[in-house]
Write a protein that holds these residues in place. Structure first.
Motif, PDB file in Angstrom:
ATOM      1  N   LEU A   1       0.725  -1.188  -0.041  1.00 18.77           N
ATOM      2  CA  LEU A   1       0.139   0.029  -0.004  1.00 18.77           C
ATOM      3  C   LEU A   1       0.973   1.175   0.016  1.00 18.77           C
ATOM      4  O   LEU A   1       0.518   2.168  -0.544  1.00 18.77           O
ATOM      5  N   LYS A   2       2.025   1.266   0.830  1.00 19.95           N
ATOM      6  CA  LYS A   2       2.935   2.458   0.807  1.00 19.95           C
ATOM      7  C   LYS A   2       3.364   2.655  -0.549  1.00 19.95           C
ATOM      8  O   LYS A   2       3.624   3.739  -0.901  1.00 19.95           O
ATOM      9  N   SER A   3       3.890   1.575  -1.110  1.00 20.91           N
ATOM     10  CA  SER A   3       4.458   1.610  -2.590  1.00 20.91           C
ATOM     11  C   SER A   3       3.649   2.185  -3.470  1.00 20.91           C
ATOM     12  O   SER A   3       3.955   2.988  -4.241  1.00 20.91           O
ATOM     13  N   PHE A   4       2.343   1.574  -3.487  1.00 20.16           N
ATOM     14  CA  PHE A   4       1.398   2.348  -4.320  1.00 20.16           C
ATOM     15  C   PHE A   4       0.999   3.875  -3.989  1.00 20.16           C
ATOM     16  O   PHE A   4       1.137   4.412  -4.940  1.00 20.16           O
ATOM     17  N   LEU A   5       0.926   4.086  -2.937  1.00 17.95           N
ATOM     18  CA  LEU A   5       0.946   5.665  -2.558  1.00 17.95           C
ATOM     19  C   LEU A   5       2.077   6.602  -3.128  1.00 17.95           C
ATOM     20  O   LEU A   5       1.688   7.475  -3.544  1.00 17.95           O
ATOM     21  N   THR A   6       3.404   5.867  -2.991  1.00 22.88           N
ATOM     22  CA  THR A   6       4.318   6.647  -3.507  1.00 22.88           C
ATOM     23  C   THR A   6       4.396   6.683  -4.982  1.00 22.88           C
ATOM     24  O   THR A   6       4.741   7.746  -5.414  1.00 22.88           O
ATOM     25  N   GLN A   7       4.108   5.588  -5.601  1.00 23.52           N
ATOM     26  CA  GLN A   7       3.890   5.786  -6.965  1.00 23.52           C
ATOM     27  C   GLN A   7       2.943   6.681  -7.614  1.00 23.52           C
ATOM     28  O   GLN A   7       2.980   7.409  -8.368  1.00 23.52           O
ATOM     29  N   SER A   8       1.675   6.479  -7.008  1.00 24.08           N
ATOM     30  CA  SER A   8       0.605   7.641  -7.229  1.00 24.08           C
ATOM     31  C   SER A   8       1.111   9.251  -6.790  1.00 24.08           C
ATOM     32  O   SER A   8       0.877   9.829  -7.813  1.00 24.08           O
ATOM     33  N   ALA A   9       1.938   9.321  -6.090  1.00 24.63           N
ATOM     34  CA  ALA A   9       2.239  10.724  -5.532  1.00 24.63           C
ATOM     35  C   ALA A   9       3.306  11.070  -6.745  1.00 24.63           C
ATOM     36  O   ALA A   9       3.510  12.233  -7.055  1.00 24.63           O
ATOM     37  N   GLU A  10       4.310  10.164  -7.212  1.00 27.79           N
ATOM     38  CA  GLU A  10       5.386  10.256  -8.206  1.00 27.79           C
ATOM     39  C   GLU A  10       4.322  10.659  -9.478  1.00 27.79           C
ATOM     40  O   GLU A  10       5.147  11.494 -10.283  1.00 27.79           O
ATOM     41  N   ALA A  11       3.583  10.023  -9.728  1.00 33.85           N
ATOM     42  CA  ALA A  11       2.823   9.982 -10.858  1.00 33.85           C
ATOM     43  C   ALA A  11       2.161  11.588 -10.990  1.00 33.85           C
ATOM     44  O   ALA A  11       1.976  11.985 -12.151  1.00 33.85           O
ATOM     45  N   VAL A  12       1.882  12.061 -10.033  1.00 29.76           N
ATOM     46  CA  VAL A  12       1.347  13.438 -10.110  1.00 29.76           C
ATOM     47  C   VAL A  12       2.075  14.432 -10.104  1.00 29.76           C
ATOM     48  O   VAL A  12       1.951  15.500 -10.437  1.00 29.76           O
ATOM     49  N   SER A  13       3.524  14.052  -9.646  1.00 29.83           N
ATOM     50  CA  SER A  13       4.424  15.326  -9.583  1.00 29.83           C
ATOM     51  C   SER A  13       4.970  15.769 -10.964  1.00 29.83           C
ATOM     52  O   SER A  13       5.027  15.110 -11.983  1.00 29.83           O
TER      53      SER A  13
END
Length: 160
Positions: free
Chosen positions: A148-160
């Motif tokens: 879940l943390k990995s998914f959230l990190t990837q999501s944040a990076e995709a938005v940046s």
């Protein structure tokens, strides 16, 4: 843990009775706000849904007073507010109830992680119902904290 949510509907009594059927619970009037109903799932979590008349708004109280209800005649019939609720009901039962009500119901996949039943109350408010199988998928994902943390990190990076 979310124990209850509130929604609004054109026909609160009817919507409450339909939702009670889906959660296999009961519906009753909700005395604090006339014309409103509450749905109780009668489960171990105290799961409930309060159904207010469309246009209902909750405003903060003043000083030490509690919140209070007002009516806004200019509200949209759509909202971004929704909930995902685990139910003891099968996909076929949810589809049958939605079909009977002429409300949109569709099984959807959320990012190849888990499925939900989009249940469109009065064709304007979405509730994601999770059958027991779907709830298992959802919990399997959300309880794997590293994934879940990995998914959230990837999501944040995709938005940046």
């Amino acid at each position: 843990m979310i124990h209850h949510i509130s929604i609004s509907a054109q026909n609160p009594q009817h919507v409450a009775s339909v939702l009670a059927e889906v959660v296999k619970g009961q519906a009753a009037p909700f005395p604090p706000h006339p014309g409103s109903y509450m749905v109780v799932a009668l489960d171990e979590y105290g799961t409930g849904i309060e159904v207010y008349p469309s246009g209902s708004e909750i405003l903060p109280g003043t000083a030490l007073d509690s919140c209070h209800f007002v009516h806004n005649p200019h509200t949209s019939r759509f909202t971004a507010t929704h909930a995902a609720i685990s139910v003891p009901t099968s996909q076929a039962e949810i589809e049958e109830i939605g079909s009977r009500e002429e409300w949109r119901v569709v099984r959807c996949n959320r990012d190849s992680i888990f499925d939900v039943m989009e249940f469109w109350v009065e064709n304007s408010l979405m509730i994601e119902f999770l059958t027991p199988e779907m709830a298992h998928q959802y919990l399997a994902f959300t309880q794997q904290h590293d994934a879940l943390k990995s998914f959230l990190t990837q999501s944040a990076e995709a938005v940046s």
